[in-house]
Design a protein around this motif. Structure first.
Motif, PDB file in Angstrom:
ATOM      1  N   GLY A   6       0.790  -1.229   0.000  1.00 11.13           N
ATOM      2  CA  GLY A   6       0.000   0.000   0.000  1.00 11.13           C
ATOM      3  C   GLY A   6       0.820   1.275   0.000  1.00 11.13           C
ATOM      4  O   GLY A   6       0.261   2.364  -0.135  1.00 11.13           O
ATOM      5  N   THR A   7       2.144   1.163   0.140  1.00  7.85           N
ATOM      6  CA  THR A   7       2.997   2.351   0.144  1.00  7.85           C
ATOM      7  C   THR A   7       3.073   2.961  -1.256  1.00  7.85           C
ATOM      8  O   THR A   7       3.342   2.253  -2.230  1.00  7.85           O
ATOM      9  N   VAL A   8       2.852   4.266  -1.346  1.00  2.56           N
ATOM     10  CA  VAL A   8       3.016   4.985  -2.621  1.00  2.56           C
ATOM     11  C   VAL A   8       4.511   5.255  -2.798  1.00  2.56           C
ATOM     12  O   VAL A   8       5.132   5.909  -1.969  1.00  2.56           O
ATOM     13  N   ILE A   9       5.074   4.736  -3.881  1.00  2.00           N
ATOM     14  CA  ILE A   9       6.508   4.882  -4.149  1.00  2.00           C
ATOM     15  C   ILE A   9       6.777   6.232  -4.804  1.00  2.00           C
ATOM     16  O   ILE A   9       7.715   6.934  -4.444  1.00  2.00           O
ATOM     17  N   TYR A  10       5.966   6.586  -5.777  1.00  2.41           N
ATOM     18  CA  TYR A  10       5.984   7.922  -6.358  1.00  2.41           C
ATOM     19  C   TYR A  10       4.624   8.202  -6.983  1.00  2.41           C
ATOM     20  O   TYR A  10       3.856   7.279  -7.247  1.00  2.41           O
ATOM     21  N   LYS A  11       4.335   9.497  -7.167  1.00  2.07           N
ATOM     22  CA  LYS A  11       3.028   9.922  -7.662  1.00  2.07           C
ATOM     23  C   LYS A  11       3.135  10.598  -9.024  1.00  2.07           C
ATOM     24  O   LYS A  11       4.149  11.229  -9.330  1.00  2.07           O
ATOM     25  N   PHE A  12       2.060  10.509  -9.767  1.00  2.00           N
ATOM     26  CA  PHE A  12       1.911  11.218 -11.038  1.00  2.00           C
ATOM     27  C   PHE A  12       2.260  12.687 -10.815  1.00  2.00           C
ATOM     28  O   PHE A  12       1.846  13.295  -9.841  1.00  2.00           O
ATOM     29  N   GLY A  13       3.059  13.257 -11.731  1.00  2.00           N
ATOM     30  CA  GLY A  13       3.369  14.680 -11.685  1.00  2.00           C
ATOM     31  C   GLY A  13       4.591  15.050 -10.861  1.00  2.00           C
ATOM     32  O   GLY A  13       5.026  16.199 -10.902  1.00  2.00           O
ATOM     33  N   GLU A  23       2.152  -2.016  -8.374  1.00  2.00           N
ATOM     34  CA  GLU A  23       1.106  -1.708  -9.342  1.00  2.00           C
ATOM     35  C   GLU A  23       1.303  -0.290  -9.850  1.00  2.00           C
ATOM     36  O   GLU A  23       1.741   0.588  -9.110  1.00  2.00           O
ATOM     37  N   ILE A  24       0.961  -0.090 -11.113  1.00  2.00           N
ATOM     38  CA  ILE A  24       1.112   1.206 -11.777  1.00  2.00           C
ATOM     39  C   ILE A  24      -0.287   1.744 -12.088  1.00  2.00           C
ATOM     40  O   ILE A  24      -1.119   1.034 -12.664  1.00  2.00           O
ATOM     41  N   PHE A  25      -0.517   3.017 -11.710  1.00  5.68           N
ATOM     42  CA  PHE A  25      -1.822   3.641 -11.900  1.00  5.68           C
ATOM     43  C   PHE A  25      -1.701   4.910 -12.729  1.00  5.68           C
ATOM     44  O   PHE A  25      -0.731   5.651 -12.604  1.00  5.68           O
ATOM     45  N   SER A  26      -2.719   5.167 -13.554  1.00  8.39           N
ATOM     46  CA  SER A  26      -2.770   6.388 -14.358  1.00  8.39           C
ATOM     47  C   SER A  26      -3.120   7.566 -13.463  1.00  8.39           C
ATOM     48  O   SER A  26      -3.425   7.402 -12.272  1.00  8.39           O
ATOM     49  N   VAL A  71       2.891   8.364 -14.165  1.00  5.88           N
ATOM     50  CA  VAL A  71       2.032   7.401 -13.480  1.00  5.88           C
ATOM     51  C   VAL A  71       2.335   7.444 -11.984  1.00  5.88           C
ATOM     52  O   VAL A  71       3.293   8.081 -11.553  1.00  5.88           O
ATOM     53  N   THR A  72       1.529   6.724 -11.211  1.00  5.29           N
ATOM     54  CA  THR A  72       1.766   6.536  -9.780  1.00  5.29           C
ATOM     55  C   THR A  72       2.128   5.071  -9.568  1.00  5.29           C
ATOM     56  O   THR A  72       1.496   4.185 -10.155  1.00  5.29           O
ATOM     57  N   ALA A  73       3.140   4.808  -8.740  1.00  5.76           N
ATOM     58  CA  ALA A  73       3.566   3.439  -8.433  1.00  5.76           C
ATOM     59  C   ALA A  73       3.272   3.149  -6.970  1.00  5.76           C
ATOM     60  O   ALA A  73       3.619   3.947  -6.092  1.00  5.76           O
ATOM     61  N   VAL A  74       2.626   1.999  -6.715  1.00  6.06           N
ATOM     62  CA  VAL A  74       2.233   1.615  -5.359  1.00  6.06           C
ATOM     63  C   VAL A  74       2.644   0.165  -5.107  1.00  6.06           C
ATOM     64  O   VAL A  74       2.366  -0.712  -5.939  1.00  6.06           O
ATOM     65  N   ALA A  75       3.299  -0.089  -3.980  1.00  4.99           N
ATOM     66  CA  ALA A  75       3.652  -1.464  -3.619  1.00  4.99           C
ATOM     67  C   ALA A  75       2.354  -2.231  -3.338  1.00  4.99           C
ATOM     68  O   ALA A  75       1.555  -1.806  -2.510  1.00  4.99           O
ATOM     69  N   SER A  76       2.131  -3.344  -4.047  1.00  2.00           N
ATOM     70  CA  SER A  76       0.903  -4.115  -3.841  1.00  2.00           C
ATOM     71  C   SER A  76       1.106  -5.234  -2.819  1.00  2.00           C
ATOM     72  O   SER A  76       0.168  -5.913  -2.442  1.00  2.00           O
TER      73      SER A  76
END
Length: 124
Positions: free
Chosen positions: A12-19, A34-37, A65-70
């Protein structure tokens, strides 16, 4: 938790965010990401021994994109200077292939985003 260039994340940790500005790429050694738009749609995932976060460094853009540890994950953090050094030492053919692939991915993402926006606007 960082030890030299090793980093770990809980699920659930956000590794980096869009922008965000890009300073590091990552080589995933354990776990999954996981990679999110921009709008939060899941657009991909990263498995063990795959690199992620490099595209925005090599194209000199903000994170696309945003990367989150799943799940609980571990990676090797690659500073942008190291990535650039490796990239510059790569053959011109590999550079050209990577660049055209990244440009195609960026164009595809922009097209999908515009199409989704148009669809949502026309179906409200």
């Amino acid at each position: 938790i960082m030890d030299d260039e090793n980093v770990s994340w809980e699920s659930g940790t956000v590794i980096y965010k869009f922008g965000e500005k890009s300073h590091y790429a990552y080589l995933l050694k354990k776990g999954a990401v996981e990679i999110f738009s921009e709008n939060g749609t899941k657009v991909g995932f990263v498995n063990k021994d795959e690199v992620f976060g490099e595209q925005s460094i090599l194209l000199n853009t903000l994170r696309t994109v945003t990367a989150v540890a799943s799940e609980k994950s571990e990676a090797i953090r690659i500073p942008q200077e190291t990535l650039w050094k490796e990239f510059k030492e790569t053959s011109i053919l590999i550079k050209a292939i990577l660049r055209s692939t990244y440009v195609r991915l960026t164009n595809l993402n922009n097209t999908i985003t515009k199409d989704l926006k148009n669809y949502e606007e026309n179906n409200q």
